[in-house]
Design a protein around this motif. Sequence first.
Motif, PDB file in Angstrom:
ATOM      1  N   ILE A 164     -70.252  24.188 -20.840  1.00  0.00           N
ATOM      2  CA  ILE A 164     -69.529  23.506 -19.763  1.00  0.00           C
ATOM      3  C   ILE A 164     -68.380  24.372 -19.258  1.00  0.00           C
ATOM      4  O   ILE A 164     -68.155  24.479 -18.047  1.00  0.00           O
ATOM      5  N   THR A 165     -67.678  25.010 -20.179  1.00  0.00           N
ATOM      6  CA  THR A 165     -66.551  25.858 -19.791  1.00  0.00           C
ATOM      7  C   THR A 165     -67.011  26.994 -18.891  1.00  0.00           C
ATOM      8  O   THR A 165     -66.397  27.269 -17.859  1.00  0.00           O
ATOM      9  N   ALA A 166     -68.129  27.616 -19.272  1.00  0.00           N
ATOM     10  CA  ALA A 166     -68.640  28.736 -18.489  1.00  0.00           C
ATOM     11  C   ALA A 166     -68.994  28.277 -17.074  1.00  0.00           C
ATOM     12  O   ALA A 166     -68.645  28.932 -16.086  1.00  0.00           O
ATOM     13  N   GLU A 167     -69.653  27.132 -16.996  1.00  0.00           N
ATOM     14  CA  GLU A 167     -70.063  26.604 -15.696  1.00  0.00           C
ATOM     15  C   GLU A 167     -68.833  26.224 -14.852  1.00  0.00           C
ATOM     16  O   GLU A 167     -68.740  26.566 -13.673  1.00  0.00           O
ATOM     17  N   ARG A 168     -67.886  25.567 -15.489  1.00  0.00           N
ATOM     18  CA  ARG A 168     -66.675  25.161 -14.776  1.00  0.00           C
ATOM     19  C   ARG A 168     -65.925  26.386 -14.250  1.00  0.00           C
ATOM     20  O   ARG A 168     -65.432  26.402 -13.121  1.00  0.00           O
ATOM     21  N   ASP A 169     -65.849  27.422 -15.084  1.00  0.00           N
ATOM     22  CA  ASP A 169     -65.116  28.625 -14.686  1.00  0.00           C
ATOM     23  C   ASP A 169     -65.811  29.359 -13.538  1.00  0.00           C
ATOM     24  O   ASP A 169     -65.151  29.977 -12.700  1.00  0.00           O
TER      25      ASP A 169
ATOM     26  N   THR B  22     -64.280  26.616   8.242  1.00  0.00           N
ATOM     27  CA  THR B  22     -65.621  26.627   7.651  1.00  0.00           C
ATOM     28  C   THR B  22     -65.521  26.893   6.145  1.00  0.00           C
ATOM     29  O   THR B  22     -66.141  26.207   5.328  1.00  0.00           O
ATOM     30  N   LEU B  23     -64.710  27.865   5.788  1.00  0.00           N
ATOM     31  CA  LEU B  23     -64.532  28.205   4.376  1.00  0.00           C
ATOM     32  C   LEU B  23     -63.872  27.054   3.614  1.00  0.00           C
ATOM     33  O   LEU B  23     -64.221  26.765   2.474  1.00  0.00           O
ATOM     34  N   GLN B  24     -62.934  26.401   4.249  1.00  0.00           N
ATOM     35  CA  GLN B  24     -62.278  25.249   3.627  1.00  0.00           C
ATOM     36  C   GLN B  24     -63.289  24.165   3.291  1.00  0.00           C
ATOM     37  O   GLN B  24     -63.250  23.573   2.217  1.00  0.00           O
ATOM     38  N   ASP B  25     -64.182  23.897   4.248  1.00  0.00           N
ATOM     39  CA  ASP B  25     -65.206  22.868   4.033  1.00  0.00           C
ATOM     40  C   ASP B  25     -66.085  23.221   2.845  1.00  0.00           C
ATOM     41  O   ASP B  25     -66.398  22.386   2.011  1.00  0.00           O
ATOM     42  N   GLU B  26     -66.447  24.494   2.786  1.00  0.00           N
ATOM     43  CA  GLU B  26     -67.303  24.955   1.700  1.00  0.00           C
ATOM     44  C   GLU B  26     -66.608  24.771   0.349  1.00  0.00           C
ATOM     45  O   GLU B  26     -67.179  24.290  -0.621  1.00  0.00           O
ATOM     46  N   SER B  27     -65.357  25.129   0.321  1.00  0.00           N
ATOM     47  CA  SER B  27     -64.578  25.026  -0.905  1.00  0.00           C
ATOM     48  C   SER B  27     -64.369  23.570  -1.309  1.00  0.00           C
ATOM     49  O   SER B  27     -64.448  23.217  -2.479  1.00  0.00           O
ATOM     50  N   ARG B  28     -64.119  22.749  -0.305  1.00  0.00           N
ATOM     51  CA  ARG B  28     -63.903  21.325  -0.574  1.00  0.00           C
ATOM     52  C   ARG B  28     -65.134  20.720  -1.248  1.00  0.00           C
ATOM     53  O   ARG B  28     -65.025  19.937  -2.172  1.00  0.00           O
ATOM     54  N   ALA B  29     -66.299  21.101  -0.777  1.00  0.00           N
ATOM     55  CA  ALA B  29     -67.548  20.590  -1.351  1.00  0.00           C
ATOM     56  C   ALA B  29     -67.666  20.976  -2.824  1.00  0.00           C
ATOM     57  O   ALA B  29     -68.101  20.201  -3.662  1.00  0.00           O
ATOM     58  N   LEU B  30     -67.239  22.174  -3.136  1.00  0.00           N
ATOM     59  CA  LEU B  30     -67.271  22.656  -4.519  1.00  0.00           C
ATOM     60  C   LEU B  30     -66.281  21.888  -5.406  1.00  0.00           C
ATOM     61  O   LEU B  30     -66.494  21.730  -6.610  1.00  0.00           O
ATOM     62  N   GLY B  31     -65.225  21.410  -4.799  1.00  0.00           N
ATOM     63  CA  GLY B  31     -64.169  20.699  -5.528  1.00  0.00           C
ATOM     64  C   GLY B  31     -64.704  19.509  -6.295  1.00  0.00           C
ATOM     65  O   GLY B  31     -64.276  19.242  -7.420  1.00  0.00           O
ATOM     66  N   GLN B  32     -65.648  18.807  -5.703  1.00  0.00           N
ATOM     67  CA  GLN B  32     -66.221  17.639  -6.338  1.00  0.00           C
ATOM     68  C   GLN B  32     -66.889  18.030  -7.655  1.00  0.00           C
ATOM     69  O   GLN B  32     -66.668  17.431  -8.693  1.00  0.00           O
ATOM     70  N   ARG B  33     -67.696  19.086  -7.605  1.00  0.00           N
ATOM     71  CA  ARG B  33     -68.402  19.592  -8.782  1.00  0.00           C
ATOM     72  C   ARG B  33     -67.397  20.047  -9.846  1.00  0.00           C
ATOM     73  O   ARG B  33     -67.580  19.807 -11.035  1.00  0.00           O
ATOM     74  N   GLU B  34     -66.355  20.685  -9.398  1.00  0.00           N
ATOM     75  CA  GLU B  34     -65.338  21.185 -10.323  1.00  0.00           C
ATOM     76  C   GLU B  34     -64.686  20.034 -11.080  1.00  0.00           C
ATOM     77  O   GLU B  34     -64.486  20.096 -12.287  1.00  0.00           O
ATOM     78  N   ARG B  35     -64.382  18.964 -10.357  1.00  0.00           N
ATOM     79  CA  ARG B  35     -63.744  17.804 -10.995  1.00  0.00           C
ATOM     80  C   ARG B  35     -64.649  17.185 -12.053  1.00  0.00           C
ATOM     81  O   ARG B  35     -64.195  16.801 -13.123  1.00  0.00           O
ATOM     82  N   GLU B  36     -65.933  17.091 -11.750  1.00  0.00           N
ATOM     83  CA  GLU B  36     -66.876  16.520 -12.711  1.00  0.00           C
ATOM     84  C   GLU B  36     -66.927  17.365 -13.988  1.00  0.00           C
ATOM     85  O   GLU B  36     -66.868  16.842 -15.093  1.00  0.00           O
TER      86      GLU B  36
ATOM     87  N   ALA C 299     -64.714  19.478 -15.067  1.00  0.00           N
ATOM     88  CA  ALA C 299     -63.427  19.459 -15.768  1.00  0.00           C
ATOM     89  C   ALA C 299     -63.296  18.193 -16.606  1.00  0.00           C
ATOM     90  O   ALA C 299     -62.813  18.223 -17.737  1.00  0.00           O
ATOM     91  N   ALA C 300     -63.777  17.074 -16.052  1.00  0.00           N
ATOM     92  CA  ALA C 300     -63.696  15.804 -16.775  1.00  0.00           C
ATOM     93  C   ALA C 300     -64.581  15.854 -18.020  1.00  0.00           C
ATOM     94  O   ALA C 300     -64.177  15.438 -19.105  1.00  0.00           O
ATOM     95  N   GLU C 301     -65.775  16.383 -17.853  1.00  0.00           N
ATOM     96  CA  GLU C 301     -66.704  16.512 -18.963  1.00  0.00           C
ATOM     97  C   GLU C 301     -66.126  17.442 -20.030  1.00  0.00           C
ATOM     98  O   GLU C 301     -66.208  17.174 -21.227  1.00  0.00           O
ATOM     99  N   HIS C 302     -65.542  18.521 -19.586  1.00  0.00           N
ATOM    100  CA  HIS C 302     -64.907  19.474 -20.495  1.00  0.00           C
ATOM    101  C   HIS C 302     -63.825  18.787 -21.324  1.00  0.00           C
ATOM    102  O   HIS C 302     -63.743  18.953 -22.534  1.00  0.00           O
TER     103      HIS C 302
END
Length: 428
Positions: free
Chosen positions: A43-48, A75-89, A91-94
Amino acid sequence: MIDVRLLRTEPAAVRSALARRHDPDLDAQLDLAVDLDERLRTITAERDRVRSRVNELSRQVGERRRAGDVARAETLQDESRALGQRERELAAEHGRVDEELHTILLTVPNLPHPEAPDGSSDADNPVVHGPFGVEAGFAEHQRVPHWETGEALGILDNARATKISGAMFSMTRGAGAALGRALCQLALDRNADAFEEIRPPSLVTTETLTATGHLPKFADDAFAVERDGLWAIPTAEVPLTSIYGGEILGEEELPRRMMAATPCYRREAGSAGRDTRGLLRVHEFDKVEILAIAAPDQAPDLLDDMVGRAEGTIAALGLAYRTIEICTGDMGQSHHRSFDVEVYAPGVDQWLEVSSVSWFSDYQARRANIRFRRTGEKGTEIAHTLNGSALAVPRVWAAIAEHHRQPDGSIAVPDVLQPYLRGLERIA
RNA sequence: GGAAGGAUGCCAGAGCGGACGAAUGGGACGGCCUCGAAAGCCGUUGAGGUCCUUCGGGCCUCCGUGGGUUCGAAUCCCACUCCUUCCGCCA
């Protein structure tokens, strides 16, 4: 806490060392820990990876904005924002897995020293020194329990202690109270050559009581001041161990040796109704503790030295004693190697544990995060801790009241104690 | 208990939304210079995790602690802890 990396890289060695403790639940715990560690790293590797991408995109947003390219930046902001959701998940699991692993690791006991004797209970603890002072046997006048002598001489008043505070509290008076104080003074003076005297707090935080290994597993043994989130110390080992918690010491500062005379508070849960009569088991008592924070290679010699100090004080008081080594099945959770000094009390005809001297390897220091840096080298290592009672008052008091009881019912004060008792030679 | 200010690397101290793991000064370490030293000059100097290993690097985290806002936080918001000062109380 044991080193998870050791469990990861040398699982067989860790398991066979811990198997010597004869704890049937341990293997399942270790299985779980290994599994959680593996999951945590995945999980850590994936989160990082996700974080790395977010960081990169954010950098580019900054660049684009500075270049005045607002459209590209958004455009880049939108892309990053989308990734944010995955990151939060992730991080919570971690966080969940990390906590679960930590909870288990907190209750996994230390690895016993290879030379610690095998055994499954206290019946298997070998005598390693002594017994000393028993050759001549004991006379009838010494076969009187200390509580009888103490009450007769007016130096022990447990009846009134119970009235004030309840069962298993004790109270000494007059020369009896002075005797306890004298014993502390003696122990302090005998160790002042190498140990710095400390007067630490007697109430400590949950974090501090966790560092030594008393929490979370042994919460029932400690008195809690719940309203303030504090605990009464069961031994000075607790505050002394945490003095350098979270710090990095220089190799040249080691070993760091400290001692403290403090009251000790123990609920003695599970021992209710046992040894209720005298001073053998009480909720509050005074003790002088000696403790060392050391580099790993310094530990064996320190252990020997500290055992010798505990024995020396008992011998100086003219008492009969022996030293046993604690076998793997009887060791405390945090112990790596451990010796008990036992004094013989003829009045109750028992060997009383008056000192326990232990080497904890890096188990406590990892919990307390005590590190040191070798001179001229980069990086840090976890320190080792050792500690032991230099003198525990009530049982030594009891042994003196029995061993040194005279035919006329008085108690002869050992020579070494007389200077601390205004020259008193007899308690009569 | 009330009020105000503060918490950044070994120390002092700047930074107050993007190039900041972090200016500058001091200290420490290494080098040059010197018979030697001082001064001067040059360089190095936090921790943890993980992965690959060409043992050199990639990535992540840490600016009191925990949350939040944001594409992005040392920097903004909230809570807590601790420190300082003043008032109150008190061995």
